[in-house]
Write an enzyme that holds these catalytic residues in place. Structure first.
Site, PDB file in Angstrom:
ATOM      1  CG  HIS A 109       3.761 -28.900 -17.196  1.00 52.50           C
ATOM      2  ND1 HIS A 109       4.052 -27.768 -17.900  1.00 52.50           N
ATOM      3  CD2 HIS A 109       4.732 -29.019 -16.262  1.00 52.50           C
ATOM      4  CE1 HIS A 109       5.159 -27.224 -17.420  1.00 52.50           C
ATOM      5  NE2 HIS A 109       5.600 -27.966 -16.430  1.00 52.50           N
ATOM      6  CG  ASP A 112       0.917 -27.377 -19.613  1.00 52.99           C
ATOM      7  OD1 ASP A 112       0.625 -26.754 -18.590  1.00 52.99           O
ATOM      8  OD2 ASP A 112       2.094 -27.665 -19.950  1.00 52.99           O
ATOM      9  CD  GLU A 276      14.219 -22.728 -18.014  1.00 56.13           C
ATOM     10  OE1 GLU A 276      13.552 -23.780 -18.097  1.00 56.13           O
ATOM     11  OE2 GLU A 276      13.783 -21.684 -17.515  1.00 56.13           O
TER      12      GLU A 276
HETATM   13  C1  XLS Z   1      10.300 -23.610 -14.455  1.00 48.72           C
HETATM   14  C2  XLS Z   1      10.657 -24.685 -15.358  1.00 48.72           C
HETATM   15  C3  XLS Z   1       9.485 -25.435 -15.958  1.00 48.72           C
HETATM   16  C4  XLS Z   1       9.929 -26.741 -16.536  1.00 48.72           C
HETATM   17  C5  XLS Z   1       8.821 -27.711 -16.810  1.00 48.72           C
HETATM   18  O1  XLS Z   1      11.092 -22.772 -14.105  1.00 48.72           O
HETATM   19  O2  XLS Z   1      11.489 -24.173 -16.351  1.00 48.72           O
HETATM   20  O3  XLS Z   1       8.843 -24.643 -16.898  1.00 48.72           O
HETATM   21  O4  XLS Z   1      10.650 -26.557 -17.713  1.00 48.72           O
HETATM   22  O5  XLS Z   1       8.164 -28.085 -15.666  1.00 48.72           O
HETATM   23 NI    NI Z   2      12.141 -25.182 -18.058  1.00 52.15          NI
HETATM   24 NI    NI Z   3      12.327 -22.075 -15.908  1.00 51.94          NI
END
Ligand code: XLS
Ligand code: NI
Ligand code: NI
Length: 448
Positions: A109, A112, A276
């Protein structure tokens, strides 16, 4: 890739380059299954898996949770200095980590990489400066940027959302931030740009105009895309679905929801999914389901590799460990044609009480080994052909005759119903063979 990078200071002096030592090794700081150069099918393991390190969890988080203070005291943050000096130390530590581990990619990000300034202009200046430094380290090490993103959820101004904020001014500030993050991503040769809608959702519908917020979000994505393309960005945009947390309801709920959203706002040509594992679970799906769904819709892109907890209902962001999950995930990924611009980004954090400096390495080694096993098993599923062959046969009645005609759109409903009337009484009853297929999968896993 350079063997490993050490900046002004070595942050992990006790750890050397992590090597593949094979399944018999008992060295916690060695790969047991991930052998980067090994050919699996037509590609090397490293090219199948395209591992990326998440800058935020590994170099910015400090173990803080809603109930307690930091437990991870990183030498790169405790080193005295200005916020920009601290950012530089962090960058050095990160590249030392990437190269010692042998990860070819990273993701970040904007916040970061560089601290937020007092004004948008100062924030952008910080980001530009840190981007320059990161570019040098990328060149020196060969590590690449998988994707960049903007943190549109930490600053209190985003408490009611960023692009879906009820106040126009906040939306515009978010645009200012995303523009700079896109510029940084382009400058670093990023292969993707991700939108994760942290607070793009609502806490209660009593105070929310859902339609307007979604329209704003759609327009924001389209404008950001047009800007990036104009600046020469050739990569892929990702939306990362998640159903909730921190909001009660997030608009990017799951793959199907995002797919419709992309279509509604004319984004489907430029955008893909960043899926994810833990988010899939929160949406009441599993990882395999979300990957297969994205692939079926032609929207598969990249992966945030982590895992949830079967008992807890939140984003625990643990490191991948279930070889069943990674085997099925890699099977879906191979069938989707593998990664092109995407990869496996470890959006995972070591536990609050994992306080040894080596734990960060051990966690990633475990995650990489778990995916290497998954890849090997998935490759066996494909090569052996029993499972895909069974699926193919299951639909054989659509390959010829009236079945094929139906698929091609050559039957109207009356004709279809007539065939149904004729076929009644001559229907075959065939087993779905779930237990058999599960046993076959086990035999691949246990026979490694
Ligand atoms: C949060 C998300 C975040 C994204 C990036 O739950 O997984 O980490 O991957 O902003
Ligand atoms: Ni994520
Ligand atoms: Ni996440």
């Amino acid at each position: 890739m350079a063997d490993f990078y050490v900046g002004k200071k070595e942050y992990f002096p006790k750890i050397k380059k992590i090597k593949y030592e094979g399944p018999k090794s008992d060295n916690p700081l060695a790969f047991k299954y991930y052998d980067p150069e090994k050919l699996v099918g037509k590609k090397k393991m490293k090219d199948h898996l395209r591992f990326a390190i998440a800058y935020w969890h590994s170099f910015c988080a400090d173990g803080t949770d809603p109930f307690g203070q930091a437990t991870h005291v990183h030498p790169w943050t405790s080193d005295a200095g200005t916020p920009m000096e601290a950012a530089e130390h962090k960058l050095d530590a990160a590249f030392e980590f990437f190269t010692k581990l042998g990860a070819n990619f990273y993701c970040f990000h904007d916040r970061d990489l560089a601290p937020e300034g007092q004004t948008p202009a100062e924030s952008e200046k910080n980001l530009v400066e840190m981007t320059g430094k990161a570019k040098k380290l990328q060149k020196a090490t060969g590590v690449k940027l998988l994707w960049g993103t903007a943190n549109l959820f930490s600053n209190p101004r985003y408490m009611n959302g960023a692009a879906s904020n009820p106040e126009f001014g906040v939306l515009a500030v978010a645009a200012n931030q995303v523009k700079a993050a896109i510029d940084a991503t382009i400058e670093l040769g990023g292969q993707g740009y991700t939108f994760w809608g942290g607070r793009e959702g609502y806490m209660t519908l009593l105070n929310t105009d859902l339609k307007r917020e979604k329209d704003h979000l759609g327009r924001f994505f389209a404008l950001a895309r047009d800007y990036a393309r104009k600046q020469g960005f050739k990569g892929v945009f990702y939306v990362e679905p998640k159903p909730m947390e921190p909001t009660k309801h997030q608009y990017d709920y799951d793959v199907e929801t995002v797919a419709l959203f992309l279509k509604n706002y004319g984004l489907e040509k430029d955008f893909r999914m960043n899926i994810e594992s833990n988010h899939a679970e929160l949406a009441g799906h599993d990882f395999f389901h979300e990957l297969e769904t994205a692939s079926a819709l032609g929207l598969f892109g990249s992966v945030d590799a982590n895992r949830g907890d079967f008992i807890n209902g939140w984003d625990t962001d643990q490191f991948p460990w279930s070889v069943y999950e990674t085997a099925l995930a890699m099977y879906a990924i191979l069938r989707a044609g593998g990664f092109t611009t995407g990869g496996l980004n470890f959006d995972a954090k070591i536990r609050r009480n994992s306080v040894d400096p080596a734990d960060l390495f051990i966690a990633h080694i475990g995650g990489m080994d778990t995916f290497a096993i998954g890849l090997e098993v998935a490759n066996r599923i494909v090569k052996d052909g029993v499972i895909p062959g069974f699926v193919k046969k299951r639909y054989a009645s659509f390959n010829t005759g009236d079945g094929a005609k139906f698929e091609k759109g050559g039957l109207n409903f009356t004709e279809l119903a007539k065939i149904g009337g004729e076929k009644y009484g001559s229907l075959g009853i065939s087993s779905g063979k779930q237990e058999y297929l599960e046993n076959v999968l086990n035999s691949y896993l246990l026979g490694l």
